[in-house]
Design a protein around this motif. Sequence first.
Motif, PDB file in Angstrom:
ATOM      1  N   ALA A  15       8.102 -35.014  -1.918  1.00 50.64           N
ATOM      2  CA  ALA A  15       7.775 -34.163  -3.060  1.00 50.64           C
ATOM      3  C   ALA A  15       6.604 -33.253  -2.716  1.00 50.64           C
ATOM      4  N   GLU A  16       6.505 -32.144  -3.436  1.00 54.06           N
ATOM      5  CA  GLU A  16       5.389 -31.211  -3.285  1.00 54.06           C
ATOM      6  C   GLU A  16       4.797 -30.939  -4.664  1.00 54.06           C
ATOM      7  N   ALA A  17       3.476 -30.889  -4.746  1.00 55.24           N
ATOM      8  CA  ALA A  17       2.805 -30.643  -6.026  1.00 55.24           C
ATOM      9  C   ALA A  17       2.124 -29.285  -6.007  1.00 55.24           C
ATOM     10  N   GLN A  18       2.155 -28.616  -7.142  1.00 52.43           N
ATOM     11  CA  GLN A  18       1.522 -27.304  -7.267  1.00 52.43           C
ATOM     12  C   GLN A  18       0.082 -27.406  -7.772  1.00 52.43           C
ATOM     13  N   HIS A  19      -0.257 -28.541  -8.388  1.00 51.33           N
ATOM     14  CA  HIS A  19      -1.613 -28.725  -8.886  1.00 51.33           C
ATOM     15  C   HIS A  19      -1.943 -30.213  -8.910  1.00 51.33           C
ATOM     16  N   GLY A  20      -3.207 -30.531  -9.179  1.00 56.08           N
ATOM     17  CA  GLY A  20      -3.673 -31.905  -9.092  1.00 56.08           C
ATOM     18  C   GLY A  20      -2.965 -32.882 -10.013  1.00 56.08           C
ATOM     19  N   ARG A  21      -2.762 -32.490 -11.256  1.00 55.54           N
ATOM     20  CA  ARG A  21      -2.097 -33.398 -12.201  1.00 55.54           C
ATOM     21  C   ARG A  21      -0.672 -33.718 -11.756  1.00 55.54           C
ATOM     22  N   GLU A  22       0.007 -32.712 -11.226  1.00 55.41           N
ATOM     23  CA  GLU A  22       1.365 -32.946 -10.733  1.00 55.41           C
ATOM     24  C   GLU A  22       1.330 -33.873  -9.523  1.00 55.41           C
ATOM     25  N   ALA A  23       0.298 -33.731  -8.697  1.00 62.04           N
ATOM     26  CA  ALA A  23       0.165 -34.606  -7.529  1.00 62.04           C
ATOM     27  C   ALA A  23       0.047 -36.065  -7.965  1.00 62.04           C
ATOM     28  N   VAL A  24      -0.734 -36.296  -9.012  1.00 56.52           N
ATOM     29  CA  VAL A  24      -0.885 -37.662  -9.531  1.00 56.52           C
ATOM     30  C   VAL A  24       0.443 -38.176 -10.062  1.00 56.52           C
ATOM     31  N   GLU A  25       1.114 -37.362 -10.865  1.00 54.07           N
ATOM     32  CA  GLU A  25       2.376 -37.774 -11.480  1.00 54.07           C
ATOM     33  C   GLU A  25       3.437 -38.074 -10.417  1.00 54.07           C
ATOM     34  N   LEU A  26       3.554 -37.181  -9.426  1.00 48.48           N
ATOM     35  CA  LEU A  26       4.569 -37.372  -8.390  1.00 48.48           C
ATOM     36  C   LEU A  26       4.272 -38.602  -7.541  1.00 48.48           C
ATOM     37  N   CYS A  27       2.994 -38.825  -7.261  1.00 50.04           N
ATOM     38  CA  CYS A  27       2.623 -39.989  -6.454  1.00 50.04           C
ATOM     39  C   CYS A  27       2.936 -41.283  -7.193  1.00 50.04           C
ATOM     40  N   LEU A  28       2.601 -41.342  -8.467  1.00 48.07           N
ATOM     41  CA  LEU A  28       2.873 -42.545  -9.249  1.00 48.07           C
ATOM     42  C   LEU A  28       4.380 -42.784  -9.395  1.00 48.07           C
ATOM     43  N   HIS A  29       5.153 -41.692  -9.411  1.00 48.02           N
ATOM     44  CA  HIS A  29       6.604 -41.826  -9.552  1.00 48.02           C
ATOM     45  C   HIS A  29       7.270 -42.255  -8.240  1.00 48.02           C
TER      46      HIS A  29
END
Length: 202
Positions: A15-29
Motif C-alpha cells: 500500500a501507499e499513503a498520501q498523508h500521515g493519517r492514511e499511513a496509520v490507517e493502512l498500516c493498522l489494516h
Amino acid sequence: MIKDALQSAGIFVIAEAQHGREAVELCLHYRPDVVLMDVVMPGLDGIAATRRIIKEIPDQLIVILTSSDEEEMGLLGLRAGAAGFLTKDVDVNVLPRALRGAVEGEAVISRRLGRRLVERLRQAAPGTTGMRPVKSPLTAREWEVIDLLSEGKTTDEMADTLVLSTETVRSHVKNILRKLDVRSREEAVAAAQRMRGDSALG
C-alpha cells in the motif's frame, strides 16, 4: 521511484499513503512487515504517525526517511519507536537491502548518522546518570525515566523529551514505584542510585 526500486528487488509494496493519517490507517489494516515512513507529509507528520502506529502495534517495524538536513527528526523518529532512519540522499537501490535488514533485526541508519550517535554518546556527561546495572528489574525505558526524574523533570517535560504521551510516562513511573517498592519519585531516584552504586562496587 522508490516503489519501482523496491518492487524490482522483489519486495511487495502492499500500500501507499498520501498523508500521515492514511499511513496509520493502512498500516493498522494491512500489518506490513515493514513501513517506510517519510517525515514530511500533509496533516499528520511521519513522527506523529510513527508514534500512533507503535502505540497500536508495538512491534511494528518502521524506517524513517528524512531529507539530508533533518537528522534531528530522524532521532525523534527513533525515540517515537522507529527501527531506523535513512536520509533521502541514500542510493535508492540500497533501500531494499536496508528494509530486509530491518526485518532481520538489524539497525537501519546511515553511516554518517551512526557517527553522530557515537559522538553523542561520547559527549554524554560523566557521572552516575545513564549508568544502568546489568541485572535490574527496570526496563531500558524505565531507566530513561529514572534519569529524567533525577534531573527534576516534570511529567510533561519527560513526555516531551521521550516523545511519549503524559499517560504513558505516568504508567512508567507507576511501574517504577511498584518494582522498586517505594512510594515517591524521590525514593525511586534514591533506590536507583543505590542500585547503580551496588553495581559499580560489584
